[in-house]
Motif scaffolding. Structure first.
Motif, PDB file in Angstrom:
ATOM      1  N   LYS A   1      -8.441   2.730  16.835  1.00  0.00           N
ATOM      2  CA  LYS A   1      -7.074   2.976  16.206  1.00  0.00           C
ATOM      3  C   LYS A   1      -7.296   2.469  14.663  1.00  0.00           C
ATOM      4  CE  LYS A   1      -2.186   1.925  17.023  1.00  0.00           C
ATOM      5  NZ  LYS A   1      -1.380   1.008  17.933  1.00  0.00           N
ATOM      6  N   TRP A   2      -8.025   1.467  14.364  1.00  0.00           N
ATOM      7  CA  TRP A   2      -8.033   0.939  12.917  1.00  0.00           C
ATOM      8  C   TRP A   2      -8.425   1.973  12.104  1.00  0.00           C
ATOM      9  CZ3 TRP A   2     -12.232   1.217  10.165  1.00  0.00           C
ATOM     10  CH2 TRP A   2     -13.581   0.920  10.378  1.00  0.00           C
ATOM     11  N   VAL A   3      -9.255   2.839  12.328  1.00  0.00           N
ATOM     12  CA  VAL A   3      -9.796   4.043  11.481  1.00  0.00           C
ATOM     13  C   VAL A   3      -8.700   4.941  11.222  1.00  0.00           C
ATOM     14  CG1 VAL A   3     -11.100   6.154  11.424  1.00  0.00           C
ATOM     15  CG2 VAL A   3     -12.177   3.835  12.180  1.00  0.00           C
ATOM     16  N   VAL A   4      -7.927   5.445  12.244  1.00  0.00           N
ATOM     17  CA  VAL A   4      -6.817   6.249  12.078  1.00  0.00           C
ATOM     18  C   VAL A   4      -5.433   5.500  11.051  1.00  0.00           C
ATOM     19  CG1 VAL A   4      -4.874   7.321  13.163  1.00  0.00           C
ATOM     20  CG2 VAL A   4      -7.196   7.323  14.426  1.00  0.00           C
ATOM     21  N   ASN A   5      -5.292   4.343  11.260  1.00  0.00           N
ATOM     22  CA  ASN A   5      -4.352   3.594  10.557  1.00  0.00           C
ATOM     23  C   ASN A   5      -4.862   3.512   9.152  1.00  0.00           C
ATOM     24  OD1 ASN A   5      -2.683   2.909  12.739  1.00  0.00           O
ATOM     25  ND2 ASN A   5      -3.750   1.277  13.222  1.00  0.00           N
ATOM     26  N   ARG A   6      -6.141   3.206   9.102  1.00  0.00           N
ATOM     27  CA  ARG A   6      -6.738   3.142   7.616  1.00  0.00           C
ATOM     28  C   ARG A   6      -6.440   4.162   6.867  1.00  0.00           C
ATOM     29  NH1 ARG A   6      -8.987  -1.335   5.947  1.00  0.00           N
ATOM     30  NH2 ARG A   6     -10.126  -1.370   3.848  1.00  0.00           N
ATOM     31  N   VAL A   7      -6.965   5.419   7.464  1.00  0.00           N
ATOM     32  CA  VAL A   7      -6.859   6.663   6.861  1.00  0.00           C
ATOM     33  C   VAL A   7      -5.436   7.082   6.052  1.00  0.00           C
ATOM     34  CG1 VAL A   7      -6.720   9.126   7.356  1.00  0.00           C
ATOM     35  CG2 VAL A   7      -8.522   8.052   8.210  1.00  0.00           C
ATOM     36  N   SER A   8      -4.206   6.539   6.929  1.00  0.00           N
ATOM     37  CA  SER A   8      -2.972   6.755   6.337  1.00  0.00           C
ATOM     38  C   SER A   8      -2.698   5.771   5.450  1.00  0.00           C
ATOM     39  CB  SER A   8      -2.101   7.016   7.641  1.00  0.00           C
ATOM     40  OG  SER A   8      -1.919   5.627   8.276  1.00  0.00           O
ATOM     41  N   GLN A   9      -2.894   4.555   5.461  1.00  0.00           N
ATOM     42  CA  GLN A   9      -2.603   3.478   4.795  1.00  0.00           C
ATOM     43  C   GLN A   9      -3.393   3.198   3.617  1.00  0.00           C
ATOM     44  OE1 GLN A   9      -1.928   0.232   7.473  1.00  0.00           O
ATOM     45  NE2 GLN A   9      -0.777   1.360   8.823  1.00  0.00           N
ATOM     46  N   PHE A  10      -4.814   3.639   3.476  1.00  0.00           N
ATOM     47  CA  PHE A  10      -5.381   3.257   2.550  1.00  0.00           C
ATOM     48  C   PHE A  10      -6.259   4.501   2.035  1.00  0.00           C
ATOM     49  CE2 PHE A  10      -9.859   1.756   0.963  1.00  0.00           C
ATOM     50  CZ  PHE A  10      -9.482   1.261  -0.246  1.00  0.00           C
ATOM     51  N   VAL A  11      -7.177   5.185   2.877  1.00  0.00           N
ATOM     52  CA  VAL A  11      -8.012   6.269   2.415  1.00  0.00           C
ATOM     53  C   VAL A  11      -7.435   7.331   1.810  1.00  0.00           C
ATOM     54  CG1 VAL A  11      -9.898   7.611   3.276  1.00  0.00           C
ATOM     55  CG2 VAL A  11      -9.722   5.281   4.152  1.00  0.00           C
ATOM     56  N   ALA A  12      -6.269   7.722   2.421  1.00  0.00           N
ATOM     57  CA  ALA A  12      -5.545   8.905   2.078  1.00  0.00           C
ATOM     58  C   ALA A  12      -4.902   8.629   0.618  1.00  0.00           C
ATOM     59  CB  ALA A  12      -4.617   9.594   2.878  1.00  0.00           C
ATOM     60  N   PRO A  13      -4.224   7.443   0.429  1.00  0.00           N
ATOM     61  CA  PRO A  13      -3.829   7.410  -0.969  1.00  0.00           C
ATOM     62  C   PRO A  13      -4.723   7.343  -2.340  1.00  0.00           C
ATOM     63  CG  PRO A  13      -2.563   5.930   0.745  1.00  0.00           C
ATOM     64  CD  PRO A  13      -3.660   6.618   1.373  1.00  0.00           C
ATOM     65  N   LYS A  14      -5.847   6.627  -1.366  1.00  0.00           N
ATOM     66  CA  LYS A  14      -6.994   6.427  -2.584  1.00  0.00           C
ATOM     67  C   LYS A  14      -7.471   7.810  -3.068  1.00  0.00           C
ATOM     68  CE  LYS A  14     -11.644   3.924  -3.060  1.00  0.00           C
ATOM     69  NZ  LYS A  14     -12.541   3.164  -2.452  1.00  0.00           N
ATOM     70  N   ALA A  15      -7.782   8.593  -1.956  1.00  0.00           N
ATOM     71  CA  ALA A  15      -8.244   9.983  -2.476  1.00  0.00           C
ATOM     72  C   ALA A  15      -7.269  10.844  -3.372  1.00  0.00           C
ATOM     73  CB  ALA A  15      -8.549  10.864  -0.976  1.00  0.00           C
ATOM     74  N   MET A  16      -6.067  10.697  -3.182  1.00  0.00           N
ATOM     75  CA  MET A  16      -4.914  11.325  -4.018  1.00  0.00           C
ATOM     76  C   MET A  16      -5.280  10.630  -5.481  1.00  0.00           C
ATOM     77  SD  MET A  16      -3.017  13.316  -2.292  1.00  0.00           S
ATOM     78  CE  MET A  16      -1.319  13.544  -2.853  1.00  0.00           C
ATOM     79  N   ARG A  17      -5.264   9.408  -5.682  1.00  0.00           N
ATOM     80  CA  ARG A  17      -5.494   8.856  -7.012  1.00  0.00           C
ATOM     81  C   ARG A  17      -6.624   9.358  -7.624  1.00  0.00           C
ATOM     82  NH1 ARG A  17      -3.279   4.369  -4.000  1.00  0.00           N
ATOM     83  NH2 ARG A  17      -1.147   4.094  -4.469  1.00  0.00           N
ATOM     84  N   LYS A  18      -7.725   9.805  -6.795  1.00  0.00           N
ATOM     85  CA  LYS A  18      -9.120   9.940  -7.302  1.00  0.00           C
ATOM     86  C   LYS A  18      -8.919  11.381  -7.841  1.00  0.00           C
ATOM     87  CE  LYS A  18     -12.772   7.407  -4.819  1.00  0.00           C
ATOM     88  NZ  LYS A  18     -13.826   7.846  -3.934  1.00  0.00           N
ATOM     89  N   ILE A  19      -8.100  12.230  -7.139  1.00  0.00           N
ATOM     90  CA  ILE A  19      -7.985  13.876  -7.490  1.00  0.00           C
ATOM     91  C   ILE A  19      -6.986  13.680  -9.122  1.00  0.00           C
ATOM     92  CG2 ILE A  19      -6.649  15.899  -7.169  1.00  0.00           C
ATOM     93  CD1 ILE A  19      -7.492  15.420  -4.313  1.00  0.00           C
ATOM     94  N   TYR A  20      -6.150  12.728  -8.860  1.00  0.00           N
ATOM     95  CA  TYR A  20      -5.516  12.779 -10.328  1.00  0.00           C
ATOM     96  C   TYR A  20      -6.220  12.296 -11.413  1.00  0.00           C
ATOM     97  CZ  TYR A  20      -1.589  11.024 -13.158  1.00  0.00           C
ATOM     98  OH  TYR A  20      -1.103  10.835 -14.485  1.00  0.00           O
ATOM     99  N   LYS A  21      -6.889  11.304 -11.118  1.00  0.00           N
ATOM    100  CA  LYS A  21      -8.026  10.563 -12.290  1.00  0.00           C
ATOM    101  C   LYS A  21      -8.886  11.714 -12.758  1.00  0.00           C
ATOM    102  CE  LYS A  21      -7.404   5.753 -11.234  1.00  0.00           C
ATOM    103  NZ  LYS A  21      -8.078   4.588 -10.568  1.00  0.00           N
TER     104      LYS A  21
END
Length: 261
Positions: free
Chosen positions: A177-197
């Motif tokens: 479950k921690w993986v699923v939670n981490r995707v929505s709370q950390f990994v996904a936002p980080k990926a969005m910022r990477k695309i922006y940069k």
């Protein structure tokens, strides 16, 4: 099951999902990135949606960045490999992508059919997993399944746009479950910022790397071999090997928290 190349109704439906808030629960909102979750019938098939306003970037530039596999090698640090396999139409191709998961989880890969559509000053890109006879699952990677994944890039004027990213993926394996939670709370936002940069740096990079080569805009530049829909079939999750990673604790995983700015 044979594949169906997306038509206008599929793009319209995807755009409506990006813009609608009905049934979506906010999971994260920070630093200009918002993440929503839509819980489907199957708890393993979480549908996530993200939105980010990208100031100083045109919709056209962001569209180029998402398409440009050569540039992705420069900024996508989670990627193991990516390449285009073949083209079905002037706006549909088949490609491969593999990415790193935090050890001791196994790395994943996809084979997807991708379609794109410019709509005036806005852009849509959607993909879903397919089987290709020359690219079967590999023993060293877990073949994941994209039910529906894509981008909606909405122009906000001369030098600003909004990026929507919607994804429903079966990663295979009984993930903790921690993986699923981490995707929505950390990994996904980080990926969005990477695309922006990456988008902020793309115009300068592209000027030095085949500046006129954009086959996603100019189909006559596309040199990929032709693929027919008959060669492909829909990739179903239940036909793939499933692995049990549910016992992997967060303290055993090599997860980096290095970029939350």
């Amino acid at each position: 099951m044979p594949v169906q190349i997306p038509d206008d109704s599929d793009f319209t439906s995807f755009k409506e999902q990006c813009l609608s808030l009905d049934g979506w629960e906010s999971r994260y909102s920070r630093g200009g990135v918002t993440v929503w979750c839509l819980q489907e019938e199957s708890r393993t098939l979480q549908k996530l949606k993200m939105r980010m306003v990208c100031k100083g970037v045109t919709a056209e530039t962001l569209y180029d960045v998402v398409h440009d596999t050569s540039y992705r090698r420069k900024w996508d640090t989670n990627m193991i490999d990516t390449y285009d396999i073949g083209r079905l139409t002037v706006n549909t191709d088949v490609g491969y992508y593999s990415w790193k998961c935090p050890p001791p989880l196994k790395n994943r890969d996809f084979v997807t059919m991708r379609s794109w559509l410019p709509l005036g000053s806005d852009y849509l890109i959607i993909n879903s997993s397919v089987k290709h006879p020359q690219h079967p699952p590999r023993k060293d990677l877990v073949r994941a399944v994209s039910v529906l994944t894509g981008y909606f890039i909405q122009s906000n004027g001369a030098n600003c746009c909004t990026l929507y990213y919607l994804t429903q993926v079966d990663p295979r394996g009984s993930l903790p479950k921690w993986v699923v939670n981490r995707v929505s709370q950390f990994v996904a936002p980080k990926a969005m910022r990477k695309i922006y940069k990456a988008s902020l740096k793309y115009p300068e990079w592209k000027r030095k790397h085949n500046p006129s080569l954009k086959p996603w805009l100019y189909p006559e530049q596309n040199t990929l071999p032709c693929v027919t829909a008959a060669e492909l079939s829909v990739q179903r999750a239940d036909s793939l090997e499933n692995i049990d990673e549910s016992s992997v604790g967060e303290d055993r995983a090599a997860v980096s928290d290095d970029d939350e700015t």
